[in-house]
Scaffold this active site. Structure first.
Site, PDB file in Angstrom:
ATOM      1  N   SER A  47       0.811  -1.220   0.000  1.00 27.00           N
ATOM      2  CA  SER A  47       0.000   0.000   0.000  1.00 27.00           C
ATOM      3  C   SER A  47       0.845   1.271   0.000  1.00 27.00           C
ATOM      4  O   SER A  47       0.338   2.356  -0.273  1.00 27.00           O
ATOM      5  CB  SER A  47      -0.943   0.012   1.208  1.00 27.00           C
ATOM      6  OG  SER A  47      -0.221   0.079   2.419  1.00 27.00           O
ATOM      7  N   HIS A  48       2.157   1.157   0.311  1.00 29.00           N
ATOM      8  CA  HIS A  48       3.026   2.334   0.323  1.00 29.00           C
ATOM      9  C   HIS A  48       4.183   2.213  -0.660  1.00 29.00           C
ATOM     10  O   HIS A  48       5.087   3.057  -0.647  1.00 29.00           O
ATOM     11  CB  HIS A  48       3.570   2.575   1.732  1.00 29.00           C
ATOM     12  CG  HIS A  48       2.555   3.134   2.670  1.00 29.00           C
ATOM     13  ND1 HIS A  48       1.614   2.334   3.286  1.00 29.00           N
ATOM     14  CD2 HIS A  48       2.305   4.397   3.077  1.00 29.00           C
ATOM     15  CE1 HIS A  48       0.846   3.100   4.056  1.00 29.00           C
ATOM     16  NE2 HIS A  48       1.238   4.345   3.933  1.00 29.00           N
ATOM     17  N   GLU A 188      -4.884   1.026   2.160  1.00 30.71           N
ATOM     18  CA  GLU A 188      -5.401  -0.339   2.255  1.00 30.71           C
ATOM     19  C   GLU A 188      -6.838  -0.408   1.735  1.00 30.71           C
ATOM     20  O   GLU A 188      -7.208  -1.363   1.046  1.00 30.71           O
ATOM     21  CB  GLU A 188      -5.356  -0.818   3.706  1.00 30.71           C
ATOM     22  CG  GLU A 188      -3.969  -1.120   4.233  1.00 30.71           C
ATOM     23  CD  GLU A 188      -4.012  -1.594   5.672  1.00 30.71           C
ATOM     24  OE1 GLU A 188      -3.843  -2.812   5.891  1.00 30.71           O
ATOM     25  OE2 GLU A 188      -4.213  -0.767   6.565  1.00 30.71           O
TER      26      GLU A 188
END
Length: 338
Positions: A47-48, A188
């Site tokens: 997610s990053h 997320e």
């Protein structure tokens, strides 16, 4: 991920840089952002990692960020360093300020960086781990947009408001945690939406304040804090520490500044560093042993330390020389190339 693409490690940074420069960031900002994305992708923080390129593109398309801003770093000779990002992404200002933060922490025992006027999208753990790599303990906090309802509330007032901490360990990976004070990170929820999966219970409410498992309804409504009132209190603390304390925006302010346009939130960041050598009164080895006894007792009973999964993923990816991302994500990223 059933349908995956293997990206060699030496292709992650160039891919990210090409996308960013093509979108309008200069080489310095593109390099700083790409290094962060590489670090997160290497640890399988999906997610990053490369997924965050979409937010970087949205941010520059919204027309408010300066993709060539030159940070201004100032200090008064004391323990507080001011890093004015000048309306650019936070990462270049952070990179410019960290060496001075290390120097000031070793001088005074404790020091802080206040990053102001920055757009921020990135994970905090790489920043605090840079400090623990230098033998310092460190904390970092940021607000975001007011996507999150306080405990007992029904509308967004707080940000996802992550808190990160890292503790140095001799010849071992540091003790690090980095978590949103919301039940889920915003990224997320976006990944659940991309995958067509329902959210777990307790993550969000819809626009009418009713519990929802629908990612679209969650993003139209409000996210929830983790741990009810406890997460809510921590989130409010972070609003204050990374907002009014350093003369910068709260998540409510950031949301108003965005004027309904997409992209990264605009606010500030605070990074605090502590020198264990000075705080321990010269008994560094003795207190390192005390900390290690604590960690050992946790592991001995079958529990895991935070970031253990991430460190294992890093070792695996370094050994095999590639990372895996979903084929859909990879194709969407390739479509962003100039």
């Amino acid at each position: 991920m059933n349908n995956v693409v293997k990206i060699p490690l030496n292709e992650i940074h160039p891919l990210a840089c090409d996308v960013l420069v093509g979108a309008g960031y200069d080489a310095a900002h593109a390099n700083a952002i790409a290094k962060m994305l590489y670090t997160c992708q290497l640890d399988d923080c999906q997610s990053h990692g490369l997924f965050r390129l979409f937010m970087c593109i949205q941010t520059i398309q919204a027309g408010k960020i300066d993709g060539a801003a030159v940070p201004n770093i100032t200090q008064t000779g004391k323990a507080i360093i001011k890093a004015d990002a000048q309306g650019g992404m936070s990462l270049l200002a952070m990179e410019a300020a960290i060496p001075q933060l290390i120097e000031k922490t070793r001088e005074f025992g404790i020091a802080a960086v206040a990053i102001n006027r920055c757009f921020h999208f990135s994970a905090l753990w790489p920043e605090v781990e840079r400090l623990s790599d230098a033998g310092l303990a460190a904390m970092a906090m940021v607000p975001s947009h007011s996507w999150v309802a306080p405990a007992g509330g029904t509308r967004g007032t707080l940000g996802t408001n992550p808190l990160a901490f890292s503790w140095p360990r001799k010849d071992k990976t540091p003790f690090t945690f980095d978590f949103a004070t919301s039940a889920f990170a915003r990224g997320e929820i976006e990944l659940y939406k991309r995958a067509g999966k329902p959210l777990p219970d307790g993550v969000a409410v819809d626009k009418d304040g009713n519990p929802t498992n629908d990612p679209d309804a969650a993003m139209a409504g409000a996210m929830l804090t983790f741990g009810g009132y406890k997460g809510s209190a921590l989130s409010i603390m972070i609003e204050l520490m990374a907002g009014p304390l350093i003369d910068d925006m709260t998540s409510l302010d950031s949301m108003e500044f965005a004027e309904g346009q997409g992209g990264a939130p605009y606010h500030g960041e605070i990074i605090l560093a502590f020198d264990p050598a000075q705080f321990s009164g010269g008994k560094l080895a003795e207190n390192d042993a005390r900390a290690e006894r604590l960690f050992a007792d946790i592991i001995d009973q079958g529990a895991r330390l935070p970031s253990q999964r991430r460190f294992e993923a890093r070792a695996c990816n370094l050994e095999r020389g590639y990372v895996e991302v979903s084929a859909d994500l990879y194709n969407d990223l390739r479509a962003l190339l100039p």
